[in-house]
Design an enzyme around this catalytic site. Structure first.
Site, PDB file in Angstrom:
ATOM      1  N   CYS A  29      -1.164   0.775  10.123  1.00  0.00           N
ATOM      2  CA  CYS A  29      -0.097   0.557   9.133  1.00  0.00           C
ATOM      3  C   CYS A  29       0.897   1.717   9.145  1.00  0.00           C
ATOM      4  O   CYS A  29       0.532   2.849   8.812  1.00  0.00           O
ATOM      5  CB  CYS A  29      -0.755   0.390   7.763  1.00  0.00           C
ATOM      6  SG  CYS A  29       0.334   0.595   6.358  1.00  0.00           S
ATOM      7  N   CYS A  32       1.517   3.491   5.802  1.00  0.00           N
ATOM      8  CA  CYS A  32       0.302   4.239   5.446  1.00  0.00           C
ATOM      9  C   CYS A  32       0.329   5.614   6.110  1.00  0.00           C
ATOM     10  O   CYS A  32      -0.062   6.614   5.500  1.00  0.00           O
ATOM     11  CB  CYS A  32      -0.955   3.488   5.884  1.00  0.00           C
ATOM     12  SG  CYS A  32      -1.144   1.858   5.128  1.00  0.00           S
TER      13      CYS A  32
END
Length: 104
Positions: A29, A32
């Protein structure tokens, strides 16, 4: 205090006391990865008042499902084991600090 990695098995224990910011994330991600250094900075500044924990949603789907995590990063603020706040997506450090300061 260092950022702790939590799992389905350790989540309840690690979040049962005090204010805990849990980062639901995954290695693939992009946002993230962007928020990780922000959380490190926050931990350095607020680590005595707030525990920061990371939960990999790929490896711990039970906990992610329990909290209805649909998008990552999702950040939950728990106080004594109860969810008191939630944000989804990248957040600047100042915004996260303001969020956490409401609960400490």
């Amino acid at each position: 205090m260092a950022i702790v990695n939590v799992t389905d098995q350790t989540f309840a224990t690690e979040t049962s006391q005090g204010v805990v910011l849990v980062d639901f994330w995954a290695p693939w991600c992009g946002p993230c990865k962007m928020i990780a250094p922000v959380l490190e900075e926050l931990d350095g500044e607020m680590g005595d008042k707030v525990k920061i924990a990371k939960l990999d949603v790929d490896d711990n789907q039970e906990t992610a499902g329990k909290f209805g995590v649909m998008s990552i990063p999702t950040l939950l603020v728990l106080k004594d084991g109860e969810v008191v706040d939630q944000v989804v997506g990248f957040q600047p450090k100042e915004q996260l600090a303001t969020l956490l300061n409401k609960h400490v």
